[in-house]
Motif scaffolding. Structure first.
Motif, PDB file in Angstrom:
ATOM      1  N   LEU A 152       0.759  -1.202   0.071  1.00 16.12           N
ATOM      2  CA  LEU A 152      -0.068   0.234   0.069  1.00 16.12           C
ATOM      3  C   LEU A 152       0.763   1.147  -0.163  1.00 16.12           C
ATOM      4  O   LEU A 152       0.562   2.080  -0.799  1.00 16.12           O
ATOM      5  N   SER A 153       1.932   1.312   0.894  1.00 17.77           N
ATOM      6  CA  SER A 153       2.795   2.388   0.709  1.00 17.77           C
ATOM      7  C   SER A 153       3.501   2.799  -0.647  1.00 17.77           C
ATOM      8  O   SER A 153       3.384   3.938  -1.039  1.00 17.77           O
ATOM      9  N   VAL A 154       3.855   1.774  -1.151  1.00 17.68           N
ATOM     10  CA  VAL A 154       4.399   1.832  -2.640  1.00 17.68           C
ATOM     11  C   VAL A 154       3.451   2.298  -3.554  1.00 17.68           C
ATOM     12  O   VAL A 154       3.627   3.150  -4.467  1.00 17.68           O
ATOM     13  N   LEU A 155       2.316   1.758  -3.504  1.00 14.59           N
ATOM     14  CA  LEU A 155       1.236   2.261  -4.235  1.00 14.59           C
ATOM     15  C   LEU A 155       0.735   3.868  -4.187  1.00 14.59           C
ATOM     16  O   LEU A 155       0.258   4.507  -4.902  1.00 14.59           O
ATOM     17  N   GLN A 156       0.905   4.248  -2.711  1.00 14.68           N
ATOM     18  CA  GLN A 156       0.338   5.570  -2.474  1.00 14.68           C
ATOM     19  C   GLN A 156       1.517   6.568  -2.815  1.00 14.68           C
ATOM     20  O   GLN A 156       1.268   7.825  -2.999  1.00 14.68           O
ATOM     21  N   ALA A 157       2.687   5.972  -2.934  1.00 12.87           N
ATOM     22  CA  ALA A 157       3.919   6.941  -3.395  1.00 12.87           C
ATOM     23  C   ALA A 157       3.815   7.908  -4.408  1.00 12.87           C
ATOM     24  O   ALA A 157       3.797   9.122  -4.360  1.00 12.87           O
TER      25      ALA A 157
END
Length: 180
Positions: free
Chosen positions: A149-154
């Motif tokens: 999720l963090s990677v997709l939100q960046a």
């Protein structure tokens, strides 16, 4: 008197033992991971603590006879599991994911040296104690989803930041309307 025993590999097998073998085989088949451990040396309080941690994590834990476990594994073409079935063996069945059973047992074995990992089956593959320890060090499913999720939100965060910078720059150049 009628004897209900059946011959398997030249040995007589009682129906209740055959049923136990079938139950173990079914549990192995349903599991994403099966971790074998030597529990010798754990006192009652430590064993109770371990069982509570495993239950809390949704892992089924049981001490099983090696011969019954061996026969169940052989039914599922895991005959190589026999190399880990020597001495007292406790079996942890992880149904939800491949990491949880390994992680709980590994963490507990680091605190209580009497518990030793032997090996097991993870995602249909027989693994050694070292491989179980490596799997235990992986993040949990929730941790991996959080990372994803963090990677997709960046990228979205970066785009929003860039748009805000452009808007701020254009706002500085524009005159504010005069108040009357």
């Amino acid at each position: 008197m009628f004897d209900f025993r059946k011959e398997v590999d030249g040995l007589a097998v009682r129906p209740e033992k055959e049923q136990l073998v079938n139950e173990i085989a079914e549990r192995i088949e349903r599991s994403k991971s099966v971790v074998l451990a030597d529990y010798r040396g754990l006192n009652v309080a430590e064993d109770t603590e371990l069982r509570a941690k495993l239950r809390e994590a949704g892992v089924e834990y049981q001490v099983l006879k090696n011969t019954m476990t061996s026969r169940a594994a052989a039914k599922l073409n895991y005959a190589d599991l026999d190399q880990y079935l020597a001495g007292p063996t406790a079996v942890a069945f992880g149904y939800d994911d491949a990491v949880t059973a390994a992680k709980v047992l590994y963490d507990f074995s680091r605190e209580h040296k009497a518990l030793e990992l032997k090996g097991g089956i993870v995602e249909g593959r027989i693994v050694s104690a070292e491989e179980v320890a490596s799997i235990a060090k992986l993040p949990s499913r929730e941790g991996l989803l959080s990372m994803l999720l963090s990677v997709l939100q960046a990228p979205m965060r970066n785009l929003a930041y860039s748009l805000q910078q452009v808007a701020d720059q254009k706002g500085e150049g524009a005159e504010a309307p005069a108040a009357e």
